[in-house]
Design a protein around this motif. Structure first.
Motif, short mmCIF file in Angstrom:
data_model
loop_
_atom_site.label_atom_id
_atom_site.label_comp_id
_atom_site.label_asym_id
_atom_site.label_seq_id
_atom_site.Cartn_x
_atom_site.Cartn_y
_atom_site.Cartn_z
N MET A 196 1.34 -0.77 -0.04
CA MET A 196 0.14 -0.21 -0.07
C MET A 196 0.83 1.18 0.07
O MET A 196 2.21 1.49 0.64
CB MET A 196 -0.85 0.36 1.35
N GLN A 197 0.30 1.51 -0.75
CA GLN A 197 0.62 3.81 -0.79
C GLN A 197 0.82 4.46 0.10
O GLN A 197 -1.12 4.67 -0.06
CB GLN A 197 1.29 4.18 -2.58
N ALA A 198 0.78 4.86 1.13
CA ALA A 198 0.56 5.72 2.04
C ALA A 198 0.30 6.96 1.63
O ALA A 198 0.82 7.97 1.26
CB ALA A 198 0.83 5.97 3.44
N ASN A 199 -1.12 7.48 2.57
CA ASN A 199 -1.44 9.06 2.18
C ASN A 199 -1.36 9.74 3.22
O ASN A 199 -2.70 9.97 3.98
CB ASN A 199 -2.62 9.11 1.01
N GLY A 200 -0.17 10.10 3.57
CA GLY A 200 -0.71 10.50 5.01
C GLY A 200 -0.70 9.60 6.11
O GLY A 200 0.50 8.54 6.02
N SER A 201 -1.71 9.70 6.87
CA SER A 201 -2.17 8.06 7.73
C SER A 201 -3.22 7.05 7.75
O SER A 201 -3.08 7.03 8.04
CB SER A 201 -2.06 8.46 9.60
N LEU A 227 0.22 -0.30 -4.63
CA LEU A 227 -1.87 0.08 -3.58
C LEU A 227 -1.39 1.03 -3.51
O LEU A 227 -1.30 1.17 -2.78
CB LEU A 227 -1.83 -1.54 -4.16
N VAL A 228 -3.19 1.87 -4.42
CA VAL A 228 -3.80 2.88 -3.67
C VAL A 228 -5.72 2.26 -3.22
O VAL A 228 -5.68 1.59 -4.17
CB VAL A 228 -3.49 4.36 -4.57
N GLU A 229 -6.17 3.05 -2.76
CA GLU A 229 -7.24 2.51 -2.31
C GLU A 229 -8.12 4.00 -2.28
O GLU A 229 -7.51 4.81 -2.58
CB GLU A 229 -7.67 2.39 -0.41
#
Lengths: 347, 178
Positions: A196-201, A227-229
């Motif tokens: 998963m690629q984080a977007n902040g927290s 991956l991103v959600e």
């Protein structure tokens, strides 16, 4: 020579104690067999055995997960997905506003005692590690394994290629995993979908951000794809004719994930969603991932979904079809997204 | 260990028991491996211990004594394993020892390594009780008072048995040297 001091004795015992590569899975499996055998002769035990059978597998897994590094409060949430790539998608009775609960030992414990968990997606912190030496006493030896937090705690992941395990720069990260079938011993298996690629927290990204261009992943050399959600409306354009010259490579429909419930319309020869408020998905995504796809005139009804997607290049120099001369692009290179999993189906 | 966690496990709460046993698996395995020296045996002993803990936990009155109590169960499991095994077991050689020997030229094996191996062979000659006392005291760092609590014997007896076990190890080492 017949004398020895405490340090010598301790060193010998330390070496002896550290010689084993026992993992909790193997230990618990043995314990379960013993408990089951005892239940056949001890009525008082029989009442407890079903719980212990579950405990056996739980302990092995929880031993791994309790060492997760990220605080639960900032750890991205786990999902309640029960979809499998090969399983028909049904219309959810209710779409949760957010993905349920953080992945904790409790969740893995529930996975082990609940039926029908195959296909469920979970997020776990961990590190991909070489399998060698980590599963000496495990029935999963010889298969690819992924270790979480400690090399002595292993979980099988059948879909992993060996190359993943040998990545020299593997880092501890957050991975999306799909729950697989249980072994004969009742243990769950997990396969890696991607990192998963984080977007902040969080790992959730707005469509507008993805449309503007996703920041470069922090671990470019890592072989597991990022991956991103993302949540939005999945939609497919009406069928449109392909030029005969490019028929072999042209898709008669196009799929998008949009911010708004967008009904594709034809405007002259152009079929496109609102610019900056949608991302392109691989052709066929709507049919594969929309809940209960419904045709609407020549198009389809938009469906609200939460997806795990990974970026793929469409019609660019790195697109293998273009590189091999098998495809001629009629559009400029652009970002395209591939759906890896859907997260918002009910349990 | 959290007494509340132990009490909830006593009441049959599976998640509490899971959390409880998770914290004990590693130290129990380490102790079992030191006593038994054989991976499969250690696995059996720990698995048997976990099953026994689950079965007997409701009858544990003093939750503060859980750690010593669980170690006592493990020692009993190791004793049964050793007695069942007898003395005919082929001794396993550690990877580090085998590697050191194979990579060394003749006559170049370190004296320290040879001495450690002799000490381990001597340890293998001890019975289950002597092994357990030495492991609990010298590896796990249990005091004589704690040994007494784990084995449910008077402190004086624990001290005497520990002395006896160490003397037995010295005698066994002397036999190795002949």
């Amino acid at each position: 020579m017949t004398q020895f001091d405490d340090d010598e004795l301790r060193a010998m015992l330390e070496a002896r104690a550290g010689r084993a590569s026992l993992d909790p899975v193997a230990v618990i499996a043995d314990g379960r067999r013993r408990a089951v055998a005892a239940s056949a002769t001890r009525k008082s035990v029989r009442r407890l055995v079903p719980s212990l059978v579950g405990i056996g597998a739980i302990v092995a897994t929880v031993a791994v997960v309790v060492t997760l590094a990220l605080p639960t409060s900032v750890r991205p949430t786990g999902s309640a997905t029960v979809t499998d790539d090969a399983t028909p998608i049904v219309t959810p009775s209710a779409v949760p506003s957010e993905i349920e609960g953080a992945v904790t030992a409790d969740l893995l414990g529930r996975l082990l005692v609940e039926p029908n968990t195959v296909g469920r997606i979970v997020f776990l912190d961990g590190e991909l590690i070489p399998a060698q030496g980590a599963c000496k006493a495990s029935p999963w030896c010889g298969r690819s394994v992924v270790g979480l937090a400690t090399p002595h705690s292993v979980l099988p992941a059948d879909e992993l290629a060996a190359g993943y395990m040998l990545a020299p720069n593997a880092t501890k990260d957050l991975y999306a995993m799909r729950v697989g079938p249980r072994s004969a011993a009742g243990l769950i298996s997990l396969s890696v979908i991607g990192r998963m690629q984080a977007n902040g927290s969080t790992v959730a990204w707005p469509i507008e951000t993805l449309a503007a261009g996703l920041p470069a992943p922090p671990h470019q050399a890592q072989p597991v794809e990022d991956l991103v959600e993302v949540t939005g409306w999945i939609v497919r354009t009406p069928v449109h004719p392909c030029p005969s010259t490019f028929r072999s490579s042209c898709n008669p429909t196009e799929d998008f994930l949009t911010v708004d419930a967008y009904q594709p319309v034809r405007s002259g020869s152009v079929i496109a969603p609102p610019e900056g408020r949608s991302i392109s998905l691989r052709s066929g995504s709507y049919d594969a991932w929309a809940p209960d796809p419904v045709r609407f005139e020549s198009g389809v009804e938009p469906r609200r979904v939460t997806l795990l997607v990974r970026p793929v290049e469409q019609c660019g120099s790195r697109d293998p079809r273009v590189r091999d001369g098998a495809m001629v692009c009629i559009r400029p290179a652009g970002d395209m997204w591939e759906v890896a999993a859907r997260l918002d189906l009910p349990r | 260990l959290d007494p509340g966690l132990i009490r909830r496990a006593q009441d049959g709460d599976v998640e509490s028991f899971t959390a409880l046993i998770t914290r004990r698996v590693a130290p129990l395995t380490r102790t079992a491996m030191a006593i038994l020296g054989h991976e499969a045996d250690a696995r059996d002993a720990v698995a048997e211990t976990i099953a026994t803990i689950w079965r007997e936990l409701p009858r544990l009155r003093d939750v503060e004594a859980f750690e010593a109590w669980s170690q006592r169960i493990l020692v009993h499991a190791c004793r049964r394993t050793l007695r069942a095994r007898g003395r005919a077991r082929v001794r396993e050689v550690g990877i580090e020892a085998a590697g050191a020997i194979s990579s060394s030229s003749e006559g170049d094996v370190s004296g320290t390594l040879a001495r450690r191996q002799a000490l381990e062979r001597a340890f293998e000659r001890l019975d289950a009780d002597d092994r357990s006392l030495i492991v609990l005291h010298h590896l796990d760092g249990r005091s004589v008072v704690e040994l007494a609590a784990i084995l449910e014997i008077p402190v004086g007896t624990a001290k005497s048995r520990l002395h006896h076990a160490r003397a037995a190890l010295e005698r066994a080492l002397a036999r190795e040297d002949r």
